[in-house]
Design a protein around this motif. Structure first.
Motif, PDB file in Angstrom:
ATOM      1  N   GLN A  50      69.748  90.097 -48.716  1.00  0.00           N
ATOM      2  CA  GLN A  50      70.018  90.175 -47.285  1.00  0.00           C
ATOM      3  C   GLN A  50      69.733  91.580 -46.802  1.00  0.00           C
ATOM      4  O   GLN A  50      69.602  92.502 -47.595  1.00  0.00           O
ATOM      5  N   VAL A  51      69.630  91.710 -45.482  1.00  0.00           N
ATOM      6  CA  VAL A  51      69.552  93.027 -44.861  1.00  0.00           C
ATOM      7  C   VAL A  51      70.661  93.112 -43.819  1.00  0.00           C
ATOM      8  O   VAL A  51      71.062  92.100 -43.252  1.00  0.00           O
TER       9      VAL A  51
ATOM     10  N   ILE B 164      60.866  93.548 -43.994  1.00  0.00           N
ATOM     11  CA  ILE B 164      60.963  93.008 -45.354  1.00  0.00           C
ATOM     12  C   ILE B 164      61.674  91.660 -45.337  1.00  0.00           C
ATOM     13  O   ILE B 164      61.240  90.702 -45.986  1.00  0.00           O
ATOM     14  N   ALA B 165      62.760  91.550 -44.568  1.00  0.00           N
ATOM     15  CA  ALA B 165      63.468  90.263 -44.465  1.00  0.00           C
ATOM     16  C   ALA B 165      62.551  89.193 -43.874  1.00  0.00           C
ATOM     17  O   ALA B 165      62.583  88.036 -44.305  1.00  0.00           O
ATOM     18  N   SER B 166      61.724  89.580 -42.921  1.00  0.00           N
ATOM     19  CA  SER B 166      60.808  88.627 -42.291  1.00  0.00           C
ATOM     20  C   SER B 166      59.772  88.101 -43.277  1.00  0.00           C
ATOM     21  O   SER B 166      59.270  86.994 -43.125  1.00  0.00           O
ATOM     22  N   ARG B 167      59.468  88.880 -44.291  1.00  0.00           N
ATOM     23  CA  ARG B 167      58.491  88.462 -45.298  1.00  0.00           C
ATOM     24  C   ARG B 167      59.121  87.690 -46.445  1.00  0.00           C
ATOM     25  O   ARG B 167      58.451  86.902 -47.104  1.00  0.00           O
ATOM     26  N   THR B 168      60.387  87.956 -46.720  1.00  0.00           N
ATOM     27  CA  THR B 168      61.028  87.345 -47.889  1.00  0.00           C
ATOM     28  C   THR B 168      61.945  86.177 -47.527  1.00  0.00           C
ATOM     29  O   THR B 168      62.428  85.486 -48.416  1.00  0.00           O
TER      30      THR B 168
ATOM     31  N   ALA C  97      70.513 100.873 -41.641  1.00  0.00           N
ATOM     32  CA  ALA C  97      70.478  99.552 -42.257  1.00  0.00           C
ATOM     33  C   ALA C  97      70.500  99.688 -43.775  1.00  0.00           C
ATOM     34  O   ALA C  97      70.242 100.762 -44.322  1.00  0.00           O
ATOM     35  N   GLU C  98      70.800  98.569 -44.416  1.00  0.00           N
ATOM     36  CA  GLU C  98      70.763  98.498 -45.872  1.00  0.00           C
ATOM     37  C   GLU C  98      70.093  97.196 -46.280  1.00  0.00           C
ATOM     38  O   GLU C  98      70.255  96.169 -45.616  1.00  0.00           O
ATOM     39  N   ILE C  99      69.358  97.278 -47.371  1.00  0.00           N
ATOM     40  CA  ILE C  99      68.733  96.102 -47.972  1.00  0.00           C
ATOM     41  C   ILE C  99      69.472  95.849 -49.277  1.00  0.00           C
ATOM     42  O   ILE C  99      69.581  96.751 -50.110  1.00  0.00           O
TER      43      ILE C  99
END
Length: 176
Positions: free
Chosen positions: A86-87, A126-130, A99-101
């Protein structure tokens, strides 16, 4: 979906759109997932043009002639058997968002959990890609959120305008 993560109470969000403000700066708009448009707050976060392009390419499922930085990061994570859990947009200080990943490495679900500091634009790209879920801290939404006055039609028009941009952009604009 509201929930509590390691950072406190969080609200799950989605990308409602990427727009230009009156000064020509890119703004990503995050919206709680369980609230219909026009009935909630939006969280506007100003981002750079390259990050805006990267996020929109991922959301639209577009392709680029060469991998963008966030595509490279996704590929590296996959090659190393690391999943993005999650982000989170965790806080705002002096008008700067943080923010944190959260990533999990390997098959051992607990031992390989890491929280990585990131710019919100990078975390969202990154969230949009994963396909990882995105969250915003309740305090951040309360402090920096604005009333959602964007209609579905306006949001769709923004996406169509950006899609047109992607169709017309020169790939050399992204080469280093």
């Amino acid at each position: 979906m509201a929930g509590q993560t390691s950072g406190g109470m969080m609200v799950e969000v989605r990308v409602a759109g990427v727009a230009l403000d009156s000064g020509g700066q890119h703004v990503i708009l995050l919206q709680p997932v369980d609230t219909p448009p026009g009935k909630s707050k939006l969280l506007p976060i100003w981002i750079g043009p390259l990050e805006a392009t990267s996020i929109m390419v991922a959301i639209e499922g577009g392709n680029t002639p060469r991998p963008l930085t966030h595509d490279l990061i996704r590929t590296l994570l996959e090659a190393l058997d690391v999943q993005v859990e999650q982000v989170e947009v965790t806080r705002i200080e002096d008008s700067t968002f943080y923010a944190e990943i959260t990533v999990r490495s390997g098959a051992d679900s607990g031992a390989g959990i890491h929280r990585i500091d990131a710019r919100p634009s990078d975390a969202i790209a990154i969230a949009s890609r994963t396909g990882a879920p995105m969250f915003v801290a309740d305090e951040v939404l309360a402090e920096a959120g604005v009333e959602d006055v964007i209609s579905d039609a306006e949001a769709e028009a923004d996406v169509q305008e950006f899609s047109k941009f992607l169709d017309e952009v020169d790939p050399d604009d992204f080469r280093e």
